[in-house]
Design a protein around this motif. Structure first.
Motif, PDB file in Angstrom:
ATOM      1  N   GLY A   1     -10.111  -0.638  15.996  1.00 33.31           N
ATOM      2  CA  GLY A   1      -9.186  -1.791  15.894  1.00 33.31           C
ATOM      3  C   GLY A   1      -8.784  -2.313  17.258  1.00 33.31           C
ATOM      4  O   GLY A   1      -8.823  -1.602  18.258  1.00 33.31           O
ATOM      5  N   SER A   2      -8.407  -3.580  17.292  1.00 34.16           N
ATOM      6  CA  SER A   2      -7.994  -4.152  18.575  1.00 34.16           C
ATOM      7  C   SER A   2      -6.526  -4.555  18.584  1.00 34.16           C
ATOM      8  O   SER A   2      -5.979  -4.880  19.627  1.00 34.16           O
ATOM      9  N   GLY A   3      -5.904  -4.581  17.423  1.00 30.00           N
ATOM     10  CA  GLY A   3      -4.474  -4.949  17.370  1.00 30.00           C
ATOM     11  C   GLY A   3      -4.266  -6.450  17.346  1.00 30.00           C
ATOM     12  O   GLY A   3      -3.199  -6.941  17.704  1.00 30.00           O
TER      13      GLY A   3
ATOM     14  N   ASP B   1       0.843  -1.206   0.000  1.00 25.73           N
ATOM     15  CA  ASP B   1       0.000   0.000   0.000  1.00 25.73           C
ATOM     16  C   ASP B   1       0.873   1.249   0.000  1.00 25.73           C
ATOM     17  O   ASP B   1       2.079   1.174   0.222  1.00 25.73           O
TER      18      ASP B   1
ATOM     19  N   ALA C   1      -2.067   4.653  14.134  1.00 22.28           N
ATOM     20  CA  ALA C   1      -3.156   3.772  13.688  1.00 22.28           C
ATOM     21  C   ALA C   1      -4.396   4.018  14.550  1.00 22.28           C
ATOM     22  O   ALA C   1      -5.512   4.043  14.046  1.00 22.28           O
TER      23      ALA C   1
END
Ligand SMILES: Nc1ncnc2c1ncn2[C@@H]1O[C@H](COP(=O)(O)OP(=O)(O)OP(=O)(O)O)[C@@H](O)[C@H]1O
Ligand SMILES: [Mg+2]
Length: 465
Positions: free
Chosen positions: A426-428, A396, A419
């Motif tokens: 998000g939880s990672g 990307d 991030a």
């Protein structure tokens, strides 16, 4: 709830790796200690035995120098007096050939000569040579001699030399009560074979090597037992933790489903809700969706951790088709974010594995690429062959990852601050799951990234045979 703590003690591959590392270093330390000790023993014994040999050479030389004068006297008589004409054989060059002690003393009849002939100097692995002041060899005794002439510079205290496996000690002999080199009477050279010594040292060397290998082997066996025993409690508590995570996630799933269903029902009847509560309801829906995703991820990870790879459900999967399907699923999202989604897939590459797990692996990478790429960017997926492996690259042009963070991105629950600000929900766990799945398929994931430039995730999977 069943606590399955008595499963195979070292079941997890991480613990197997830890045990192997511990064993390896334990073995290395034992082998290094034993090796150093044996080398020291060998060097000490070798030095001691060499010194013994040298001392012996000096002792024989000392006793042989004492009789040089007599030998010289007798030899001169034999070579000069007429009555002994022809007693000493003459060589091709007309010079007398060196004779033995018994030949020298033969003129006095056998009695005294035989006494000297059986002296310890005459052993077959030793030799003594008496030279006159002109370095001419007069008499030699024993069975071992150097074929070379005397060394040119012989110091007063004598000189030790090694030629092949013969060691020699050469010493000048002076007239009594003077050390004036002009008064040199002659020289004595004593030689001794080092073959026995070398064979002895060689035997010692092999005994030590066999000893080190045997003891290291036994220590390794002891080490296997030791590491197994010491890791048992750690593995057990780790297993309990995994079981807890798995059970807790499982138990949380049902109430979460009920909450999400209730929220959905409430949202389907907006007329019954006070307009001021609508926003709260939306937040509740999003939070419960996030929680359910987290619970699903945790459950999946716990299952992946707990179960040994079961290949019975695996099938051959065409990677290009799997990737194309996933990209179709992502297309809408890419368009919404104005990201151009490209691919370059070499067809005909199959891997064996669990289709849903592999889908999850690549979906997590694709989702990350889309999440962490600002609009206007590009996400490119390529598939190519690399020897016996398939290589999938998800590239990307997004925010990139700082070099100091690259080590942590596959850790569970780890997220970069950047991030977090881009994507709060998000939880990672995405990359941790992707890595675990890749490893369970005998593959791996690696990453290259530059902050502000973009990232490239490489997934290597073995091709189906
Ligand atoms: N393509 C990428 N570009 C930049 N950073 C990335 C990329 N992929 C992963 N990261 C970084 O690695 C971290 C871990 O990624 P991971 O997918 O495990 O978790 P996440 O995306 O934060 O949450 P989720 O569990 O929902 O996937 C991310 O928070 C981000 O900091
Ligand atoms: Mg992610």
């Amino acid at each position: 709830m069943v606590w399955d703590t008595d499963s195979t003690p070292i079941s997890n591959y991480r613990f197997r790796r830890l045990r192997n590392r511990l064993l390896f270093f334990y073995f290395l330390i034992i082998a290094a200690i034993l090796g150093t000790f044996s080398a020291a023993v060998y060097l000490l014994v070798a030095r001691d035995r060499n010194q013994q040999l040298d001392t012996h050479l000096r002792q024989v030389t000392a006793s042989s120098t004492g009789i040089l004068e007599i030998i010289q006297h007798e030899y001169e008589e034999l070579t000069t007096e007429d009555k002994y004409q022809g007693y000493v054989p003459v060589g091709n060059n007309g010079m007398p050939v060196p004779i033995t002690l018994s030949q020298l003393m033969g003129k006095y009849q056998a009695k005294s000569a035989s006494q000297i002939a059986v002296s310890p100097l005459a052993a077959s692995h030793q030799g003594v040579e008496w030279y006159d002041a002109q370095r001419r060899l007069m008499v030699r005794e024993g069975g071992l001699f150097l074929q070379t002439s005397l060394p040119s510079n012989i110091p007063q205290q004598g000189i030790l030399m090694q030629a092949g496996n013969i060691r020699s000690f050469t010493k000048p002999v002076y007239a009594v009560s003077t050390m004036n080199p002009a008064q040199i009477l002659g020289y004595v050279r004593v030689t001794e074979s080092t073959v026995t010594l070398e064979a002895e040292l060689h035997r010692l060397q092999w005994s030590l090597i066999v000893g080190v290998v045997t003891v290291s082997g036994l220590a390794a066996l002891g080490g296997i037992w030791l590491t197994r025993e010491s890791l048992k409690p750690v593995v057990q508590s780790f297993d309990q933790l995994k079981q807890f995570t798995s059970d807790a996630s499982h138990e949380l799933r049902n109430p979460l489903t009920v909450i999400r269903a209730s929220i959905a029902v409430m949202q389907s009847h907006p007329e019954r809700i006070h307009p001021a509560d609508m926003e709260k309801l939306i937040s509740m829906a999003s939070a419960s969706a996030q929680m359910s995703r987290l619970v699903d991820d945790l459950l999946l990870l716990a299952r992946l951790d707990r179960q040994a790879p079961d290949q019975s459900g695996w099938r051959r999967i065409a990677l290009d088709e799997l990737l194309e399907d996933l990209m179709d699923l992502c297309r809408d999202r890419a368009e919404q974010s104005q990201i151009s989604l490209k691919f370059q897939l070499v067809p005909g590459m199959e891997v064996s594995g669990d289709a849903s797990q592999l889908q999850q692996l690549f979906m997590n990478l694709l989702t990350n690429a889309l999440q962490y790429t600002p609009s206007g960017g590009t996400v490119m997926v390529s598939l190519q062959r690399m020897g016996t492996h398939a290589l999938v690259t998800v590239q990307d042009t997004g925010i990139g990852i700082a070099p100091e963070h690259l080590l942590h991105i596959f850790d569970r629950f780890w997220r970069a601050d950047q991030a977090r600000s881009r994507y709060e929900a998000g939880s990672g766990l995405g990359l941790a799951i992707a890595k675990t799945i890749a490893q369970r398929h005998q593959g791996d994931i690696t990453v290259q990234s530059e902050l502000g430039e973009g990232s490239r995730f490489y997934v290597k999977l073995p091709l189906a045979g």
